[in-house]
Each structure stands twice: as C-alpha cells, then as structure tokens.
Scaffold this motif. Structure first.
Motif, PDB file in Angstrom:
ATOM      1  N   GLU A  57       0.812  -1.215   0.000  1.00  0.00           N
ATOM      2  CA  GLU A  57       0.000   0.000   0.000  1.00  0.00           C
ATOM      3  C   GLU A  57       0.846   1.265   0.000  1.00  0.00           C
ATOM      4  OE1 GLU A  57      -3.399   0.322  -0.375  1.00  0.00           O
ATOM      5  OE2 GLU A  57      -3.173  -1.799  -0.867  1.00  0.00           O
ATOM      6  N   ASP A 124      -0.157   7.236   6.778  1.00  0.00           N
ATOM      7  CA  ASP A 124      -1.618   7.366   6.780  1.00  0.00           C
ATOM      8  C   ASP A 124      -2.097   8.192   5.593  1.00  0.00           C
ATOM      9  OD1 ASP A 124      -1.806   5.796   9.044  1.00  0.00           O
ATOM     10  OD2 ASP A 124      -2.059   7.495  10.419  1.00  0.00           O
ATOM     11  N   TYR A 125      -1.371   9.245   5.269  1.00  0.00           N
ATOM     12  CA  TYR A 125      -1.717  10.060   4.112  1.00  0.00           C
ATOM     13  C   TYR A 125      -1.640   9.227   2.823  1.00  0.00           C
ATOM     14  CZ  TYR A 125      -1.635  13.506   0.442  1.00  0.00           C
ATOM     15  OH  TYR A 125      -1.917  14.206  -0.696  1.00  0.00           O
ATOM     16  N   ILE A 127      -1.919   5.956   2.485  1.00  0.00           N
ATOM     17  CA  ILE A 127      -3.005   4.971   2.475  1.00  0.00           C
ATOM     18  C   ILE A 127      -4.326   5.654   2.116  1.00  0.00           C
ATOM     19  CG2 ILE A 127      -4.392   3.435   3.928  1.00  0.00           C
ATOM     20  CD1 ILE A 127      -1.723   2.913   5.512  1.00  0.00           C
ATOM     21  N   ALA A 128      -4.601   6.783   2.749  1.00  0.00           N
ATOM     22  CA  ALA A 128      -5.854   7.500   2.499  1.00  0.00           C
ATOM     23  C   ALA A 128      -5.938   7.992   1.062  1.00  0.00           C
ATOM     24  CB  ALA A 128      -5.989   8.675   3.471  1.00  0.00           C
ATOM     25  N   SER A 129      -4.840   8.491   0.532  1.00  0.00           N
ATOM     26  CA  SER A 129      -4.865   9.004  -0.834  1.00  0.00           C
ATOM     27  C   SER A 129      -5.072   7.879  -1.838  1.00  0.00           C
ATOM     28  CB  SER A 129      -3.584   9.781  -1.152  1.00  0.00           C
ATOM     29  OG  SER A 129      -2.468   8.923  -1.168  1.00  0.00           O
ATOM     30  N   GLU A 131      -6.738   5.086  -1.215  1.00  0.00           N
ATOM     31  CA  GLU A 131      -8.127   4.643  -1.077  1.00  0.00           C
ATOM     32  C   GLU A 131      -9.098   5.656  -1.659  1.00  0.00           C
ATOM     33  OE1 GLU A 131      -8.522   3.974   3.110  1.00  0.00           O
ATOM     34  OE2 GLU A 131      -7.505   2.030   3.010  1.00  0.00           O
ATOM     35  N   ALA A 132      -8.785   6.938  -1.521  1.00  0.00           N
ATOM     36  CA  ALA A 132      -9.704   7.997  -1.942  1.00  0.00           C
ATOM     37  C   ALA A 132      -9.718   8.238  -3.445  1.00  0.00           C
ATOM     38  CB  ALA A 132      -9.360   9.297  -1.231  1.00  0.00           C
ATOM     39  N   HIS A 143      -1.324  12.044  -6.052  1.00  0.00           N
ATOM     40  CA  HIS A 143      -1.403  12.044  -4.604  1.00  0.00           C
ATOM     41  C   HIS A 143      -0.414  12.977  -3.932  1.00  0.00           C
ATOM     42  CE1 HIS A 143      -3.902   8.665  -5.378  1.00  0.00           C
ATOM     43  NE2 HIS A 143      -2.909   7.972  -5.856  1.00  0.00           N
TER      44      HIS A 143
END
Length: 158
Positions: A57, A124-125, A127-129, A131-132, A143
């Motif tokens: 990821e 975390d950024y 992973i979030a980017s 997923e988003a 990203h």
C-alpha cells in the motif's frame, strides 16, 4: 503471482534502506502499529523484486543506496507500479533531491532522524490518498501534497 498480506487485517508497507540500523529502527516503530505489516529491503533492486511479488500500500525508501538508489527506485515505481504512494527518507540535506523526488511522484520527503509520529502521518496520508482516488492511479502525481508551505508550484529546471 501477487499476494496481499499474511494477515488480511494488516496493511502491507515496504521500507527500503541500506543501513541496518535504520531497518532495525523501522522494525521497532512498526511493532507498535498493529494495523501495519512491515516488509524490508536493503536496496532499490531488492525492493523492485519484492514489489513484483506482493501488493504493498505504501513504499518508504532511502535516497542514497547501492545498486539502485532511491530516485532510481522512485522512477521505476512510477512506471511499473503507478499510484503506489512513495515516502522518501534521507540523511543528507540538499535542496535539489526533494524537488526531483516530488517531480517523480513522491508524496513526502522526511529528513533523518525523523519522529515515529511524522512517519505515521505520511503513511496514513499515503493509504488515504490511495483509497480515496483509485481512478487517479497511473498518473504517478495525483497524490502529491504540498510539502512546503506557501509553495504552489515547483520551479522549472534550466
């Protein structure tokens, strides 16, 4: 054949650094993060081999390494694994390397020594980017957040 994770409840992260002490330090940090699963490589070439075998990821990479350095790895990742968030690490202070890293698609650039919280925020950024914005995968730059306040555009090269 790619495989996801040994534990389906954890998020696989690959970290690449040629220094044993840094890999050990990362291993200690990751022990307290039960939701993340750390895999390690000693250089960019080994990282590419691992990336070909498993779906990660986020990739964390040192800049200066033997065989294939961090910028070379970042360039290869942008081509072969588009959309994979990459966090660069370095112990060397210079201005041009971060600019190159961001142009190649890095989402963050951390100076060694770094704090665990700082690394976790970057992970975390990433992973979030990922997923988003699944539709933006493949661009290699979708990203990138602005790592330098008040910098809206990177200067062009001569």
């Amino acid at each position: 054949m790619l495989f996801r994770s040994v534990n389906p409840m954890t998020i696989p992260i690959l970290a690449v650094d040629d220094e044993h002490a840094v890999r050990t330090s990362l291993s200690v940090m990751f022990r307290k993060w039960k939701d993340l699963e750390l895999d390690l490589a000693e250089d960019g070439q080994e990282a590419l081999e691992k990336l070909a075998q498993r779906d990660y990821e986020v990739l964390i990479s040192d800049v200066l390494m033997p065989r294939l350095d961090g910028l070379g790895l970042l360039e290869a990742v942008s081509e072969r694994f588009p959309g994979l968030p990459v966090i660069m690490l370095t112990g060397v202070e210079d201005v041009t390397t971060p600019v190159k890293a961001f142009r190649l698609g890095a989402i963050d650039y951390l100076q060694k020594p770094f704090q665990a919280e700082e690394l976790r925020k970057a992970i975390d950024y990433g992973i979030a980017s990922r997923e988003a914005e699944p539709a933006s995968r493949g661009t290699g730059r979708a990203h990138v957040r602005n790592p330098v306040p008040n910098l809206t555009r990177l200067p062009s090269s001569p």
